[in-house]
Each structure stands twice: as structure tokens, then as C-alpha cells.
Design a protein around this motif. Sequence first.
Motif, short mmCIF file in Angstrom:
data_model
loop_
_atom_site.label_atom_id
_atom_site.label_comp_id
_atom_site.label_asym_id
_atom_site.label_seq_id
_atom_site.Cartn_x
_atom_site.Cartn_y
_atom_site.Cartn_z
N SER A 37 31.40 -48.00 -97.84
CA SER A 37 31.57 -47.00 -98.91
C SER A 37 30.38 -46.04 -98.97
CB SER A 37 31.78 -47.68 -100.26
OG SER A 37 30.68 -48.48 -100.61
N ARG A 40 30.86 -43.62 -96.19
CA ARG A 40 31.87 -42.62 -96.59
C ARG A 40 31.26 -41.54 -97.49
NH1 ARG A 40 36.83 -43.85 -94.93
NH2 ARG A 40 37.37 -46.02 -94.55
N ARG A 41 30.34 -41.92 -98.38
CA ARG A 41 29.67 -40.92 -99.22
C ARG A 41 28.82 -39.97 -98.38
NH1 ARG A 41 29.25 -45.22 -102.79
NH2 ARG A 41 27.14 -45.75 -102.15
N TRP A 42 28.12 -40.52 -97.39
CA TRP A 42 27.32 -39.67 -96.49
C TRP A 42 28.22 -38.69 -95.74
CZ3 TRP A 42 24.23 -44.22 -93.95
CH2 TRP A 42 23.29 -44.72 -94.86
N ILE A 43 29.37 -39.17 -95.30
CA ILE A 43 30.32 -38.32 -94.58
C ILE A 43 30.77 -37.17 -95.48
CG2 ILE A 43 32.66 -38.24 -93.62
CD1 ILE A 43 32.12 -41.16 -92.63
N ALA A 44 31.11 -37.49 -96.73
CA ALA A 44 31.57 -36.46 -97.67
C ALA A 44 30.43 -35.49 -97.99
CB ALA A 44 32.08 -37.11 -98.95
N ARG A 45 29.23 -36.01 -98.22
CA ARG A 45 28.09 -35.16 -98.56
C ARG A 45 27.74 -34.23 -97.42
NH1 ARG A 45 23.83 -38.84 -99.90
NH2 ARG A 45 24.92 -39.10 -101.87
N ASP A 47 29.80 -33.37 -94.96
CA ASP A 47 31.01 -32.75 -94.42
C ASP A 47 31.13 -33.05 -92.93
OD1 ASP A 47 33.40 -31.37 -94.67
OD2 ASP A 47 32.47 -29.46 -94.10
N ASP A 57 38.79 -45.18 -89.23
CA ASP A 57 38.06 -43.92 -89.20
C ASP A 57 36.86 -44.06 -88.29
OD1 ASP A 57 39.72 -42.59 -90.99
OD2 ASP A 57 38.63 -43.34 -92.73
#
Length: 76
Positions: A37, A40-45, A47, A57
Amino acid sequence: MATQTIAPYTVAAARDMMSLEDISDQLRATGHPASVSTIRRWIARGDLHVERRRRKDYVSYTDILMAHQEAVARRD
């Protein structure tokens, strides 16, 4: 004049792709673990580019290492 195809992801980049679970396992050995999780936050932050293969994934391990380095530096 020859034209050159622009490909955002080369074969070398494709070899760098790892599943989020595998990356989490690798980071556990660093002494600064990160859960799926958190990754996943690093990926979203950041982009970051994510590929979905067979219900998993995959993301560039190098990209996650950079995000991990930044997160550890912020904590220390």
C-alpha cells in the motif's frame, strides 16, 4: 532524413519491471521496509507508469528505489 520511432519504454526498461509484492519483499531486506500500500502511494504521488499483467501490477524497480530513497531521507 530518417525518422526515429519514439518508444517510451525500451526492452531494458521492461526488464526493470517488478511486481509490487516482489518489490516489497526486496525492500524488507534494506532495513526500511515498505508495504504494497505504501508503494501504491509512491506510484500515485510520482505518477509512475504501471503495467498490469495476469492480475498483478508491475512498476519500474528503479523508480520505486528513487521514491524509497526520498521517503527514507524525509524520515531521517
